[in-house]
Design a protein around this motif. Structure first.
Motif, PDB file in Angstrom:
ATOM      1  N   ILE A 294     -12.638   2.231   1.585  1.00 37.03           N
ATOM      2  CA  ILE A 294     -11.247   2.368   1.148  1.00 37.03           C
ATOM      3  C   ILE A 294     -10.316   2.426   2.354  1.00 37.03           C
ATOM      4  CG2 ILE A 294      -9.591   3.876  -0.030  1.00 37.03           C
ATOM      5  CD1 ILE A 294     -11.935   4.821  -1.790  1.00 37.03           C
ATOM      6  N   GLY A 295     -10.657   3.269   3.312  1.00 35.66           N
ATOM      7  CA  GLY A 295      -9.785   3.483   4.465  1.00 35.66           C
ATOM      8  C   GLY A 295      -9.301   4.909   4.486  1.00 35.66           C
TER       9      GLY A 295
ATOM     10  N   THR B  91      -6.721  -1.944   1.607  1.00 36.71           N
ATOM     11  CA  THR B  91      -8.091  -1.971   2.114  1.00 36.71           C
ATOM     12  C   THR B  91      -8.280  -3.173   3.033  1.00 36.71           C
ATOM     13  OG1 THR B  91      -8.988  -3.315   0.308  1.00 36.71           O
ATOM     14  CG2 THR B  91      -8.888  -0.922  -0.034  1.00 36.71           C
TER      15      THR B  91
ATOM     16  N   ARG C 165     -15.513   3.046  -4.841  1.00 34.20           N
ATOM     17  CA  ARG C 165     -15.765   2.751  -3.436  1.00 34.20           C
ATOM     18  C   ARG C 165     -15.874   4.047  -2.640  1.00 34.20           C
ATOM     19  NH1 ARG C 165     -13.043  -2.332  -0.619  1.00 34.20           N
ATOM     20  NH2 ARG C 165     -11.682  -3.174  -2.236  1.00 34.20           N
TER      21      ARG C 165
ATOM     22  N   ASP D  31     -14.179  -2.214   7.301  1.00 35.73           N
ATOM     23  CA  ASP D  31     -15.002  -1.205   6.628  1.00 35.73           C
ATOM     24  C   ASP D  31     -16.224  -0.855   7.462  1.00 35.73           C
ATOM     25  OD1 ASP D  31     -16.324  -3.611   6.327  1.00 35.73           O
ATOM     26  OD2 ASP D  31     -16.687  -3.407   4.176  1.00 35.73           O
TER      27      ASP D  31
ATOM     28  N   ARG E 235      -2.158   2.365  -0.091  1.00 37.44           N
ATOM     29  CA  ARG E 235      -3.231   1.987   0.822  1.00 37.44           C
ATOM     30  C   ARG E 235      -3.621   0.533   0.642  1.00 37.44           C
ATOM     31  NH1 ARG E 235      -5.998   6.609   2.727  1.00 37.44           N
ATOM     32  NH2 ARG E 235      -5.018   8.526   1.941  1.00 37.44           N
TER      33      ARG E 235
ATOM     34  N   SER F 176      -6.399  -0.249   6.267  1.00 37.33           N
ATOM     35  CA  SER F 176      -7.755  -0.315   6.823  1.00 37.33           C
ATOM     36  C   SER F 176      -7.967  -1.716   7.390  1.00 37.33           C
ATOM     37  CB  SER F 176      -8.795  -0.025   5.741  1.00 37.33           C
ATOM     38  OG  SER F 176     -10.099  -0.226   6.245  1.00 37.33           O
TER      39      SER F 176
ATOM     40  N   GLU G  47      -7.512  -1.089  -8.473  1.00 35.51           N
ATOM     41  CA  GLU G  47      -6.825  -1.590  -7.299  1.00 35.51           C
ATOM     42  C   GLU G  47      -6.304  -2.990  -7.591  1.00 35.51           C
ATOM     43  OE1 GLU G  47      -9.860  -1.036  -4.340  1.00 35.51           O
ATOM     44  OE2 GLU G  47     -10.996  -2.793  -5.003  1.00 35.51           O
TER      45      GLU G  47
END
Length: 364
Positions: free
Chosen positions: A362-363, A300, A357, A55, A298, A52, A314
């Motif tokens: 997060i994405g 962020t 989140r 945001d 992932r 990502s 995370e």
């Protein structure tokens, strides 16, 4: 039946998928570096990184964001292109070969084609794609293409202007359609259209979207509504299931026939129309969870590494990147995060806890 058990049964019923999964149950050495690949404690090989880059978003889909007072990360906490590039180089050294750039809406990030160019130039990156809502796509498509991007996923739930406004709270359907047309004209491909399937809302859109894809050579991918909204709107009864959509399309257009997967770890199950015109995909995270063959991690936009979209924990890699940590420490952190990965998200079970989140933070 618990979702994980359902997913295991689906694998066992597909021998080719099951055999492929079993090949990851022993440590795999990366053929380029000789280093141990990213295999978790359940034998899943990870070679797919979702990044990502922001945001922030320029639309307000009700199932993702509130209309007002959206809480964004401070700009100084967002990773720079140089930090992202460095992280990707370390991840690629561990066997990551596929990159997807997401948001928020990635095209609101200034100079995004610069980052795309940097990522495309990294030896070992075999596939790079972008997920976008398409509003700014017509404006940036040429620069993205020149930077080396070819694969696009465009979010589009409806072709009806009034329903688009209701869902996104923005009157931008024309811009999205223009962006898709521009990208196709420039030669992007494949272009996939992602549509979130919310029950009692998008049923009138299923057939028109499918026909739109068939006529233009796009694969429409229906994504079951997931518990990732920021307003607590999700409920199981609000999920329009893949099976319901398959029944509709088979009845209204042409019977659907499942396509044997080219990659058993792909999140979408693909079907072709029996009349030979086009295909359609389904990401059925709720009714057909695919956790057992997940290959994704992932990053962020503010530099947190996540082993699952639904993770409640995370790992902070931004601090490592900004405090002079060597590549070896970053690599060790990636490995440790993958080793922590759970068996699955347990949506619809009593154990499920929604991530702290929302999706945009997060994405996708």
């Amino acid at each position: 039946m618990p979702p994980i058990i359902h997913g295991l049964l689906q694998l066992i019923r597909r021998p080719n998928h099951f055999r492929l999964l079993m090949t990851t149950l022993t440590p795999i050495a990366d053929q380029t570096t000789g280093s141990l690949a990213l295999v978790d404690t359940f034998g899943r090989l990870h070679d797919n990184l979702r990044i990502s880059v922001t945001d922030r978003c320029n639309i307000r889909c009700f199932y993702c964001m509130p209309e007002e007072d959206v809480k964004y990360a401070p700009r100084e906490e967002i990773l720079s292109f140089e930090e992202i590039e460095r992280f990707v180089r370390v991840a690629v050294s561990l066997g990551v070969t596929k990159i997807r750039v997401t948001g928020g809406e990635p095209l609101v990030r200034k100079d995004l084609p610069v980052l795309i160019s940097k990522l495309c130039a990294i030896a070992g990156v075999r596939d790079i794609a972008l997920t976008t809502n398409g509003v700014l796509l017509a404006r940036h498509a040429q620069a993205l293409y020149d930077a080396g991007l070819r694969r696009l996923n465009v979010h589009l739930d409806t072709l009806d202007r009034a329903r688009f406004l209701k869902i996104t709270r923005r009157d931008d359907l024309g811009k999205v359609l223009e962006g898709i047309e521009t990208a196709q004209r420039l030669g992007f491909g494949p272009i996939k259209i992602n549509a979130v399937a919310v029950k009692n809302l998008v049923e009138p859109d299923v057939v028109p979207l499918a026909r739109y894809g068939r006529e233009r050579g796009f694969e429409i991918r229906f994504i079951e509504f997931m518990p990732l909204d920021s307003q607590g709107l999700w409920a199981r009864e609000n999920v329009l299931s893949a099976d319901e959509i398959i029944d509709t399309l088979s009845r209204e257009i042409s019977p659907l026939v499942e396509i044997p997967a080219r990659d058993y770890r792909a999140p979408a199950t693909e079907y072709r129309y029996a009349d030979g015109v086009g295909s359609v995909g389904f990401i059925a995270s709720v009714t057909r969870p695919f956790c057992l063959n997940c290959n994704r991690v992932r990053l962020t936009s503010d530099g947190k590494l996540r082993y699952c979209l639904f993770a409640i924990e995370e790992t902070d890699v931004r601090a490592l990147l900004r405090n002079g940590a060597p590549d070896a420490q970053i690599a060790a952190t990636i490995r440790e995060t993958v080793q922590k990965k759970w068996l699955g998200h347990e949506i619809n079970s009593a154990k499920f806890v929604a991530p702290p989140r929302p999706m945009y933070a997060i994405g996708g």
